[in-house]
Enzyme design. Structure first.
Site, PDB file in Angstrom:
ATOM      1  N   GLY A  23      78.322   7.577  30.548  1.00  0.00           N
ATOM      2  CA  GLY A  23      78.741   6.336  31.193  1.00  0.00           C
ATOM      3  C   GLY A  23      77.925   5.158  30.703  1.00  0.00           C
TER       4      GLY A  23
ATOM      5  N   GLU B 202      74.511  10.139  27.864  1.00  0.00           N
ATOM      6  CA  GLU B 202      75.212   9.508  26.740  1.00  0.00           C
ATOM      7  C   GLU B 202      75.754   8.191  27.250  1.00  0.00           C
ATOM      8  OE1 GLU B 202      77.530   7.772  24.751  1.00  0.00           O
ATOM      9  OE2 GLU B 202      79.062   9.307  25.008  1.00  0.00           O
TER      10      GLU B 202
ATOM     11  N   CYS C 296      83.096   5.041  22.944  1.00  0.00           N
ATOM     12  CA  CYS C 296      81.687   4.643  22.845  1.00  0.00           C
ATOM     13  C   CYS C 296      81.220   4.616  21.402  1.00  0.00           C
ATOM     14  CB  CYS C 296      80.807   5.561  23.685  1.00  0.00           C
ATOM     15  SG  CYS C 296      81.071   7.315  23.391  1.00  0.00           S
TER      16      CYS C 296
END
Length: 528
Positions: free
Chosen positions: A222, A244, A278
């Site tokens: 997140g 992460e 991401c």
């Protein structure tokens, strides 16, 4: 029955297709008491699961893989409707990734985590032999995000289960339909009751609740801000965490790059999943001699992308998943425009649902370091492009970030590309590719700096699911005591000094003298 039953609920959350605004389901919420009960049940069943061994655990996991393969199309449909991404994105980056991950961990975990025998460290302790076993963490908590709601948790669930852990999973509140799909897939594995539980808690309470529930380790994917809060909370109980936390990934295009491949890669890695990755390409640094040609080709190819709600695999780009993320990207674009950037956006595709959360694929040309989109994670279908004088400037700009998840280098010269990769402050570097290392189960996943702590995937991910336990054995049963045991005397002290001389003295005469001091103390070890 393969999951714990949670009956105490409070409220519910509707699931809405972000591309159409259609309500596609309603999910009841659990309570913190439900979570605590699930963790308690998991602790009871986990030791037997650990004792079952790799062969048995592998059998159950492969049943899950078979279910995923047999239901791949329907799973892609669920993921697409719950997130707004295209079906091909859902299939290629989520369903296929999960199936391949299960196969890899099921096949390789036993070899990666097998007992490791250690070489002796010194002549003075020649009689000691040691080995390291990897033992499960116990009950693993996993809090997963909404951008890849199937693949990200499945990698971690598979790693946790194959290594002998029990699992408590919370998926994002925005993608609860995918959570139910995960639950159905795990149910196909016929795991012992209580070994896996899906708990639906609001994100505002989930983190603290997980860390207070009795889990042994937390895996969180997140935002940086939430990751820091969870790490601070975990420190109160010394609960290990793996975090992460996103990236602002750079793509370095060298003057000798294959521009066709580089442009195709930039579009895929920056625009797929509407840029909500991401590890997406966000900052593109192109060497001056090929900058104009790169931008012209990028615009040309981007204009061919179709956007909309996916009905029959007939669009390239889907919707944003949340209104909040859509607004953030719009704010970043306004900031870039106010600072002189040239915004090139695809015209709206025909037939876009007005209720859908759509941002067109966008190029920000002439992006500068002071723009928000070059300093923050974008998480939208936006590519910031900047010209650089040379590779040194590109590397310097790429590293000038608080985030360091992944990066890519594009060059026909592999030796040069690898040399550039060695200078980048990121967890993963791809050469002539981007946004694919997460799909390789064998490659560890994680980042430098504020992109996180710890690793998932690959051998490092399997080790993260376990703890090392060393066992030291004595190979001389006739010894009655070690040389340094009681009783102490000057003779013992001198003998130990002699041992150091035998091993490390520079002069041969001192080494020989050390033998005469050491031997009597060693022989003393065989006396009662």
């Amino acid at each position: 029955m393969t999951t714990t039953t949670t009956t105490s609920t409070r409220g519910s959350i509707p699931s809405v297709n972000p591309a159409t605004g259609e309500t596609i389901g309603v999910t009841e919420l659990n309570t913190v008491a439900d979570l605590n009960n699930a963790v308690s049940a998991a602790h009871k069943v986990q030791p037997a699961w650990e004792a079952a061994g790799y062969k048995e655990r592998r059998r159950h996991l492969l049943l899950v893989r078979d279910y995923i393969v047999e239901n791949a199309e329907s799973l892609a449909e669920i993921i697409s409707r719950d997130t707004g991404k295209t079906k091909i994105d859902a299939l290629s980056t989520e369903v296929m990734s999960a199936a391949m991950a299960i196969s890899y961990y099921a096949a390789h975990a036993v070899g990666i985590l097998k007992r490791k025998r250690l070489s002796g460290g010194s002549l003075l302790t020649f009689n000691k032999r040691s080995y390291v076993d990897r033992v499960p963490a116990g009950v693993v908590g996993i809090i997963s995000p909404w951008n890849y709601p199937f693949a990200i948790p499945f990698h971690e669930v598979a790693m946790a289960l194959i290594t002998g852990n029990a699992v408590i999973l919370k998926v994002a509140s925005q993608t609860l339909m995918v959570g139910k799909a995960i639950q159905a897939a795990i149910a196909a594995g016929n795991f012992p009751p209580g070994l896996f539980s899906l708990i639906n808690l609001p994100g505002t309470v989930a983190g603290n609740a997980f860390l207070e529930s009795g889990i042994n380790k937390l895996f969180f994917t997140g935002s940086v801000a939430v990751g820091k809060l969870l790490m601070a909370k975990a420190a109160e109980r010394l609960i290990p965490v793996s975090l992460e936390l996103g990236g602002n990934d750079a793509m370095i295009v060298c003057r000798d790059a294959n521009l066709q491949r580089a442009v195709n890669g930039a579009l895929w890695a920056g625009i797929s999943n509407a840029g909500q990755s991401c590890a997406a390409v966000e900052r593109i640094y192109v060497e001056e001699p090929v900058y104009e040609a790169f931008v012209v080709l990028l615009k040309e190819k981007m204009q061919g992308l179709k956007q909309g709600a996916d009905q029959n695999c007939d669009v390239d780009v889907g919707a944003m998943t949340t209104k909040e993320q859509m607004k953030k990207v719009q704010d970043q674009l306004r900031d870039a425009k106010s600072k002189g950037a040239r915004i090139f956006a695809n015209p709206p595709s025909s037939g876009l649902n007005p209720a859908g959360l759509f941002i067109p694929p966008t190029i920000v040309e002439g992006a500068t370091d002071d723009m928000l989109l070059m300093r923050e994670e974008i998480f939208g279908p936006v590519l910031g492009v900047a010209s650089v004088k040379d590779v040194d400037e590109a590397v310097r700009k790429a590293n000038a970030s608080t985030l360091g998840l992944t990066a890519s280098v594009w060059s026909r010269n592999k030796k040069k590309a690898h040399a550039i990769a060695a200078r980048l402050e990121v967890g993963s570097v791809m050469i002539n590719d981007h946004l694919m290392s997460h799909g390789l189960a064998e490659t560890p996943w994680g980042g430098f700096k504020e992109s996180g702590i710890g690793r998932t995937h690959g051998y490092l991910g399997l080790e993260e699911m376990t703890q090392p336990r060393v066992v030291v054995d004595d190979m001389l049963p006739g010894m009655q005591k070690n040389m340094w045991w009681y009783p102490h005397s000057r003779k013992v002290f001198d003998g130990l000094l002699g041992g150091l001389d035998v091993l490390y003295a520079k002069r041969l005469t001192k080494r020989l003298a050390g033998i005469f001091k050491l031997v009597p103390v060693f022989l003393r070890s065989f006396q009662k």
